[in-house]
Design a protein around this motif. Sequence first.
Motif, PDB file in Angstrom:
ATOM      1  N   VAL A  82       0.792  -1.243   0.000  1.00  0.00           N
ATOM      2  CA  VAL A  82       0.000   0.000   0.000  1.00  0.00           C
ATOM      3  C   VAL A  82       0.820   1.286   0.000  1.00  0.00           C
ATOM      4  O   VAL A  82       0.274   2.375  -0.139  1.00  0.00           O
ATOM      5  CB  VAL A  82      -1.006   0.018   1.175  1.00  0.00           C
ATOM      6  CG1 VAL A  82      -2.023  -1.094   1.025  1.00  0.00           C
ATOM      7  CG2 VAL A  82      -0.308  -0.084   2.527  1.00  0.00           C
ATOM      8  N   LYS A  83       2.138   1.178   0.166  1.00  0.00           N
ATOM      9  CA  LYS A  83       3.037   2.341   0.061  1.00  0.00           C
ATOM     10  C   LYS A  83       2.559   3.563   0.862  1.00  0.00           C
ATOM     11  O   LYS A  83       2.332   4.640   0.306  1.00  0.00           O
ATOM     12  CB  LYS A  83       3.243   2.725  -1.405  1.00  0.00           C
ATOM     13  CG  LYS A  83       3.831   1.588  -2.232  1.00  0.00           C
ATOM     14  CD  LYS A  83       3.933   1.954  -3.698  1.00  0.00           C
ATOM     15  CE  LYS A  83       4.551   0.816  -4.500  1.00  0.00           C
ATOM     16  NZ  LYS A  83       3.730  -0.432  -4.478  1.00  0.00           N
ATOM     17  N   PRO A  84       2.411   3.430   2.162  1.00  0.00           N
ATOM     18  CA  PRO A  84       1.974   4.576   2.975  1.00  0.00           C
ATOM     19  C   PRO A  84       3.071   5.637   3.071  1.00  0.00           C
ATOM     20  O   PRO A  84       4.252   5.341   2.885  1.00  0.00           O
ATOM     21  CB  PRO A  84       1.705   3.953   4.346  1.00  0.00           C
ATOM     22  CG  PRO A  84       2.623   2.767   4.401  1.00  0.00           C
ATOM     23  CD  PRO A  84       2.701   2.247   2.998  1.00  0.00           C
ATOM     24  N   TYR A  85       2.657   6.863   3.383  1.00  0.00           N
ATOM     25  CA  TYR A  85       3.624   7.943   3.645  1.00  0.00           C
ATOM     26  C   TYR A  85       4.464   7.599   4.873  1.00  0.00           C
ATOM     27  O   TYR A  85       5.675   7.825   4.904  1.00  0.00           O
ATOM     28  CB  TYR A  85       2.864   9.249   3.874  1.00  0.00           C
ATOM     29  CG  TYR A  85       3.705  10.375   4.432  1.00  0.00           C
ATOM     30  CD1 TYR A  85       4.622  11.049   3.634  1.00  0.00           C
ATOM     31  CD2 TYR A  85       3.578  10.767   5.771  1.00  0.00           C
ATOM     32  CE1 TYR A  85       5.403  12.083   4.147  1.00  0.00           C
ATOM     33  CE2 TYR A  85       4.341  11.797   6.289  1.00  0.00           C
ATOM     34  CZ  TYR A  85       5.249  12.449   5.469  1.00  0.00           C
ATOM     35  OH  TYR A  85       6.010  13.470   5.983  1.00  0.00           O
ATOM     36  N   ALA A  86       3.800   7.038   5.899  1.00  0.00           N
ATOM     37  CA  ALA A  86       4.502   6.684   7.136  1.00  0.00           C
ATOM     38  C   ALA A  86       3.816   5.482   7.781  1.00  0.00           C
ATOM     39  O   ALA A  86       2.610   5.272   7.607  1.00  0.00           O
ATOM     40  CB  ALA A  86       4.519   7.856   8.108  1.00  0.00           C
ATOM     41  N   VAL A  87       4.600   4.709   8.528  1.00  0.00           N
ATOM     42  CA  VAL A  87       4.044   3.622   9.338  1.00  0.00           C
ATOM     43  C   VAL A  87       4.182   3.997  10.810  1.00  0.00           C
ATOM     44  O   VAL A  87       5.133   4.669  11.203  1.00  0.00           O
ATOM     45  CB  VAL A  87       4.730   2.275   9.055  1.00  0.00           C
ATOM     46  CG1 VAL A  87       4.332   1.744   7.683  1.00  0.00           C
ATOM     47  CG2 VAL A  87       6.253   2.369   9.163  1.00  0.00           C
TER      48      VAL A  87
END
Length: 203
Positions: free
Chosen positions: A172-177
């Motif tokens: 999902v390639k989030p901006y941050a985890v």
Amino acid sequence: MTKIKICGLKRLQDIEYVNELLPDFIGFVFAGTKRKITDEKAKELKTVLNPRIKAVGVFVNDTLEHISFLANNNIIDIIQLHGDEDKEYIENLRKITNKQIIKAVRVKNSQSVIETKKIKADYLLLDTFSDSGEYGGTGKTFNREYIPKNIGNYFLAGGLNRNNLEEIIKDVKPYAVDLSSGVETDGFKDREKIKKVIEIVRQ
């Protein structure tokens, strides 16, 4: 590259770990019980936090006065709202502080994310919905198919750990985890687990 937030820091030892390992964000929790921190303790920890790391204050249905006090005194750098705060609440908060705002969504379905997007926070944080009414920190993941396309930069939370992180980021390639219980042992932050997840995200 995906950024990393380590949430729920309470001890000087926790700050020593992150100052060494350098995640992008850390979280001070001003709600609940398990990881709640006092204003005084947060101020003490912030003074020794590496300035390269942004401190996020996590709130659940708190007063505007309390949040703006912590923000305007630079005890926190970013505000995270994890309760039932609405568009009007955020508009009023913006009148008294200029800090960026993250709004958490307890993801039931795609529509719950789309509706929260209308609130116009700087970022969304997607977390797992709980039938018991918990405001996050469940340690459980949610169905990633519920993440709508084109919702912009978002933080992803909910049950992340060193075993599932690589697959989820690729998916999902989030901006941050955002990790908390996933980097703990017996309820305390674990240096080796923090080190491992940072290595996984940055490899």
